[in-house]
Scaffold this motif. Structure first.
Motif, mmCIF file in Angstrom:
data_model
loop_
_atom_site.group_PDB
_atom_site.id
_atom_site.type_symbol
_atom_site.label_atom_id
_atom_site.label_comp_id
_atom_site.label_asym_id
_atom_site.label_seq_id
_atom_site.Cartn_x
_atom_site.Cartn_y
_atom_site.Cartn_z
ATOM 1 N N ARG A 39 0.835 -1.628 0.161
ATOM 2 C CA ARG A 39 -0.245 0.096 -0.185
ATOM 3 C C ARG A 39 0.768 1.345 0.110
ATOM 4 N N LYS A 40 1.837 1.242 0.522
ATOM 5 C CA LYS A 40 3.284 2.268 1.016
ATOM 6 C C LYS A 40 3.363 3.021 -0.476
ATOM 7 N N PHE A 42 0.829 4.191 -3.002
ATOM 8 C CA PHE A 42 1.151 5.856 -2.361
ATOM 9 C C PHE A 42 2.305 6.466 -3.004
ATOM 10 N N THR A 43 3.072 6.327 -2.596
ATOM 11 C CA THR A 43 4.842 6.793 -3.384
ATOM 12 C C THR A 43 5.083 7.722 -4.532
ATOM 13 N N ARG A 44 5.129 8.366 -4.204
ATOM 14 C CA ARG A 44 5.224 9.569 -5.491
ATOM 15 C C ARG A 44 7.099 8.710 -5.811
ATOM 16 N N ARG A 45 7.030 8.661 -6.805
ATOM 17 C CA ARG A 45 8.431 8.132 -7.868
ATOM 18 C C ARG A 45 8.671 8.767 -9.255
ATOM 19 N N GLY A 46 11.014 8.947 -8.745
ATOM 20 C CA GLY A 46 10.270 8.610 -10.047
ATOM 21 C C GLY A 46 10.797 10.456 -10.971
ATOM 22 N N LEU A 62 8.819 12.100 -13.003
ATOM 23 C CA LEU A 62 8.324 12.961 -12.955
ATOM 24 C C LEU A 62 7.190 12.405 -11.952
ATOM 25 N N ASN A 63 7.212 12.318 -11.015
ATOM 26 C CA ASN A 63 6.882 12.567 -9.167
ATOM 27 C C ASN A 63 5.400 12.082 -9.319
ATOM 28 N N PHE A 64 5.320 10.962 -9.792
ATOM 29 C CA PHE A 64 4.018 10.417 -10.378
ATOM 30 C C PHE A 64 3.727 9.200 -8.463
ATOM 31 N N SER A 83 -0.896 6.211 -7.840
ATOM 32 C CA SER A 83 -2.736 6.452 -7.241
ATOM 33 C C SER A 83 -2.577 7.621 -7.996
ATOM 34 N N THR A 84 -1.769 8.723 -8.442
ATOM 35 C CA THR A 84 -1.424 9.648 -9.119
ATOM 36 C C THR A 84 -2.441 9.345 -10.125
ATOM 37 N N ALA A 132 11.142 6.527 -13.023
ATOM 38 C CA ALA A 132 11.846 5.575 -11.949
ATOM 39 C C ALA A 132 12.529 4.405 -11.977
ATOM 40 N N GLN A 156 9.209 -5.613 -3.813
ATOM 41 C CA GLN A 156 8.658 -4.445 -3.419
ATOM 42 C C GLN A 156 7.373 -4.999 -5.000
#
Lengths: 123, 113, 279
Positions: C179-180, C183-187, C189-191, C194-195, C246, C255
């Motif tokens: 779940r974490k 919901f964690t933004r990555r890369g 592009l910062n998505f 969930s985005t 990412a 993961q």
């Protein structure tokens, strides 16, 4: 974002305005519009701004609709610096923003940001 | 200290350069302070990349930029190598910050329980 | 500590209660997800979500239905059947590892208490191979997709029912890690997942509709026209991560397995309909 960059972009904007509205200075006007043209190229490039992925831009093909249409930008952002800040890092104003932090994450260089803002502001 | 560093640079260069035939050329290049400087930058970028990876937040192209920087250094294109190393280090640092800033889970407001 | 106090204070002022501790149960998470999609796509019956974007895009659906008339994944199922029936060098086969037959997809992913990890179907198939002296298959494409396609096809109609056992706290921890991740933004592009698939599900990136999370796990492996072949769920994860710039994680690494555990739990109650076909 560096202050000098900001100043430069603001100055460039002022010069463009002046050149366009009052003074018949073709060389300066041409320079202004070429900055806008370069900004447009950055906005439309899939590897750079890729704005059309999420935003409607008049005349742009296959726009996405994740974000609001890019229209009336001067009315929405009377302060060009605020527009620049929004593109630089939209999560500063809204942590849940789905928009890419183009400046903060260095998707675009500061110089590219300046040109992009000049173009977006014309929409 | 100086000797130590030179030794490690030699080792790295020899490892990267590979075969026996390149050892002489590598010696000559390693003595060049510019090579030492650029290699240091690339090593810094690699350190930043690993830091980002340690919080599961490495970016897609960081490793690629480091490889390209290393190749540019080998080819003697120091400007290109430095530019790529700088870019990779920035990405490593930004990725790390991104990971750290989200260590805790914050459920988004649009998900209503 | 001070930070935490500040946050609690801010939350108290804002009047939100549920955001504070994040102590939601998996079932509460699932209900919240369901509620969001039901509200966002109010005309779409729940069971339709197994069809991804085609549940909400009538034009895409027409093309998709035409493709499904001659399913591009069929040859992969056939090859998978041959694999299932063919003994390994030691004379044993998949059948010996999975005596309940090829219709086993509904049992995965599950918490494996002995190994202390989330067990997925591709991983279990490879463990079977290795226990019998065979080389493990690669996890993203190639013959792994044949055997998974065959078991998926045989499992059609089973209902997603991921269980998080309460006799091992590590199972809930794995779910929460998944779940974490979601919901964690990555890369660059910062998505986060969930985005796109929760916050903006149904919206378009260029011409592509962002599919709902609900139902994303029911139809693997999937023939993707973009790939020109069948690929696994973890291959798709890899592609998603690359899209947001990412660095992808290892297929079948911790993961992605935990993410699969969480994602599949969100689809509990939905029918399995693999293999699938997508643009």
């Amino acid at each position: 974002m560096s202050i000098s960059n900001l100043k430069l972009s603001v100055m460039a904007g002022a010069v463009t305005l002046l050149a366009g509205q009052i003074l018949p200075l073709p060389s300066l006007a041409a320079e202004g519009s070429s900055v806008v043209a370069e900004g447009k190229a950055i906005a439309l490039s899939r590897k750079k701004g890729n704005c059309l992925a999420c935003h409607l831009i008049e005349g742009g093909e296959f726009p996405g609709n994740l974000g609001p249409p890019l229209i009336a930008m001067k009315a929405r952002y009377p302060d060009k610096q605020k527009l620049r800040a929004q593109i630089w890092d939209p999560t500063a104003a809204n942590p849940e923003s789905a928009m890419v932090p183009f400046g903060r994450n260095k998707v675009l260089t500061e110089a590219e940001m300046d040109k992009l803002v000049e173009y977006i502001w014309t929409l | 200290m100086q000797v130590n560093r030179l030794y490690s640079v030699l080792l790295v260069t020899a490892l990267l350069g590979g075969g026996v035939g390149t050892t002489l050329a590598a010696d000559a290049k390693a003595a060049d302070p510019k090579v030492v400087e650029v290699q240091k930058m690339i090593d810094g970028a690699e350190k930043a990349r690993k830091k980002a990876a340690s919080v599961d937040s490495e970016w897609r192209d960081t490793g690629k930029f480091i490889k390209q920087a290393q190749a540019a250094l080998k080819a003697g294109d120091y400007d290109k190598a430095m530019k790529l190393a700088r870019k990779a280090e920035d990405e490593g640092n930004l990725g790390y910050q991104q990971g750290v800033s989200q260590q805790e889970l914050h459920l988004p407001s649009y998900l209503k329980y | 500590m001070k930070k935490l106090l500040n946050r609690v204070a801010v939350l108290a002022i804002a009047g939100t209660v549920s955001m504070g501790a994040q102590a939601t149960t998996p079932e509460e998470d699932r209900n919240a997800f369901n509620k969001l999609y039901k509200w966002r796509f109010s005309g779409v019956p729940m069971e339709e979500f197994v069809n991804g974007a085609y549940a909400i895009d009538p034009i895409g659906r027409e093309n998709w239905e035409a493709i499904e008339e001659f399913p591009p994944y069929e040859p992969f199922i056939d090859e998978g059947e041959v694999m299932w029936e063919t003994p390994f060098a030691n004379g044993k086969g998949y059948k010996d590892c999975f005596p309940d037959g090829p219709a086993i997809a509904g049992n995965y992913p599950h918490w494996d208490k002995e190994q202390g990890m989330v067990m997925t179907l591709p991983l279990a198939l490879n463990q079977c191979r290795e226990a019998n002296g065979e080389k493990p298959l690669k996890y993203k494409k190639g013959s792994i997709t044949n055997i998974v396609a065959y078991t998926a096809f045989q499992s059609r109609g089973q209902v997603t029912n991921v269980v998080i056992p309460d006799d091992d706290p590590r199972a809930l921890a794995a779910y929460e890690n998944g779940r974490k991740f979601y919901f964690t933004r990555r890369g660059q592009l910062n998505f986060s997942c969930s985005t796109c698939h929760l916050q903006n599900t149904g919206m378009k990136v260029r011409t592509e509709i962002l599919s709902p999370t609900l139902g994303q796990t029911t139809h693997w492996p999937t023939y993707r026209s973009k790939w020109g072949t069948v690929g696994t769920l973890h291959r798709r994860f890899t592609g998603c991560n690359k899209n947001i710039r990412a660095k992808p994680f290892k297929a079948q690494g911790e993961q992605y397995r935990n993410l699969e555990y969480f994602l599949t739990y969100m689809s509990n109650g939905l029918e399995l309909n693999g293999p699938g076909a997508r643009k």
